[in-house]
Design a protein around this motif. Sequence first.
Motif, mmCIF file in Angstrom:
data_model
loop_
_atom_site.group_PDB
_atom_site.id
_atom_site.type_symbol
_atom_site.label_atom_id
_atom_site.label_comp_id
_atom_site.label_asym_id
_atom_site.label_seq_id
_atom_site.Cartn_x
_atom_site.Cartn_y
_atom_site.Cartn_z
ATOM 1 N N UNK A 116 44.364 36.760 46.403
ATOM 2 C CA UNK A 116 45.429 37.576 47.000
ATOM 3 C C UNK A 116 45.147 39.086 46.941
ATOM 4 N N UNK A 117 44.661 39.607 45.790
ATOM 5 C CA UNK A 117 44.392 41.056 45.765
ATOM 6 C C UNK A 117 43.193 41.449 46.612
ATOM 7 N N UNK A 118 42.253 40.544 46.833
ATOM 8 C CA UNK A 118 41.022 40.929 47.542
ATOM 9 C C UNK A 118 41.370 41.473 48.913
ATOM 10 N N UNK A 152 42.742 51.471 40.591
ATOM 11 C CA UNK A 152 41.351 50.998 40.643
ATOM 12 C C UNK A 152 41.143 50.011 41.792
ATOM 13 N N UNK A 153 42.192 49.312 42.182
ATOM 14 C CA UNK A 153 42.039 48.294 43.233
ATOM 15 C C UNK A 153 41.998 48.894 44.638
ATOM 16 N N UNK A 163 36.648 44.413 48.732
ATOM 17 C CA UNK A 163 35.991 44.224 50.028
ATOM 18 C C UNK A 163 35.022 45.376 50.276
ATOM 19 N N UNK A 164 34.995 46.337 49.362
ATOM 20 C CA UNK A 164 34.152 47.528 49.543
ATOM 21 C C UNK A 164 33.187 47.682 48.367
ATOM 22 N N UNK A 165 33.422 48.722 47.536
ATOM 23 C CA UNK A 165 32.470 49.042 46.459
ATOM 24 C C UNK A 165 32.255 47.892 45.488
ATOM 25 N N UNK A 166 33.323 47.137 45.230
ATOM 26 C CA UNK A 166 33.229 46.077 44.209
ATOM 27 C C UNK A 166 32.969 44.706 44.823
#
Length: 332
Positions: A116-118, A152-153, A163-166
């Motif tokens: 869900x957070x992604x 941070x998210x 979906x980007x840096x992490x």
Amino acid sequence: MEENISLKELHTFGLNVQTAQYTLVETEAQVQKLLPLPAAHLILGGGSNMLFTKDFEGLVVHNKIRGIELVEEDEKTVLIRVGGGEVWHLLVVWCIEQGYAGLENLSLIPGSVGAAPIQNIGAYGVELKDVFDRLEAINLSTGKVETLNFEACAFGYRDSIFKRKAKGKYLITRVFLRLSKEATFNISYGAIQQVLEASQTPLSIRSISNAVIKIRTQKLPDPKKIGNSGSFFKNPIVENTVVALLQKKYPSMPVYPIGNDKSKLAAGWLIDQLGWKGYRKGDAGVHEQQALVLVNYGNAKGSEIWALAQEIQASVQEKFGILLEPEVNILA
Ligand code: EPU
């Protein structure tokens, strides 16, 4: 560890694809034991946002970390900690039973809590970020459990740091959500109000959830019956100068302003204008009720669905000059 496992029942497009290796994890320690993961790996939740264009030649790690716990409570709110492998909608149902408000507009979204957070799931005027407190995730390079807070998210529209840096860096093990014991209802989204009025039930988190379920089941295909991944593309965010030109030509085009400079357009409307709704080629198609949803009528190949998506993308680009970005993860 299992080999040559079918992924048909493990993702909502229901494609006939396999993975070379498969394992499920139920605890943090089981994840840590698997490290380092092979270069070709995929963390799988509910499989509701992915399109396999071919067999997966790597290791699928299926996140089945469970548990819903109350960790803090004050007069007005609760903080809950939820395993990433919990089914999202079952969490919503649990919250409604407890009288915890905040997730009711997000009823019936397919997928898992860890996913869900992604993409910062959202529907009917609410996004995950509105109730998000923090999460715990295993850093797949170090094996350490890290806590990532709201900042941070870096949440955005169907977007986050994951979906980007992490991207690919973490397996999300626990999500902490702050819910309300005193409900403030969000019924700004037109259709919810209409359904509530028609049902003549008093306003409550349960009646909102029922209204959302009713709207979703009318508009969106049930993945258990017709394979799909919900909205295939994101709604495009466009400069208002461009929007003004389009509005001149298409006065009925839906426009959702975001701040002063930009607006969100309805990808479903753009695709619908081109006559794609209800289109079918073999078993790949465009849903009859919602042009933004691509479907697998049974035996479509992922590559056929992707080819159809690219045709739609090209036609929208040609007619409106707008490039639609997939919301779904394409595994090529
Ligand atoms: N529209 C058409 N034809 C269509 C589809 C839509 O004309 O075939 C028009 C509608 O009439 C409406 C506008 O486009 O004026 C927007 O349509 P809708 O309200 O159905 O929502 P959406 O923008 O297509 C978004 C989310 C959905 C979410 C709904 C409700 C995205 C990419 N999609 O869809 O999320 O459930 O709003 O909040 O943001 C998902 O992400 O998988 C998803 C289903």
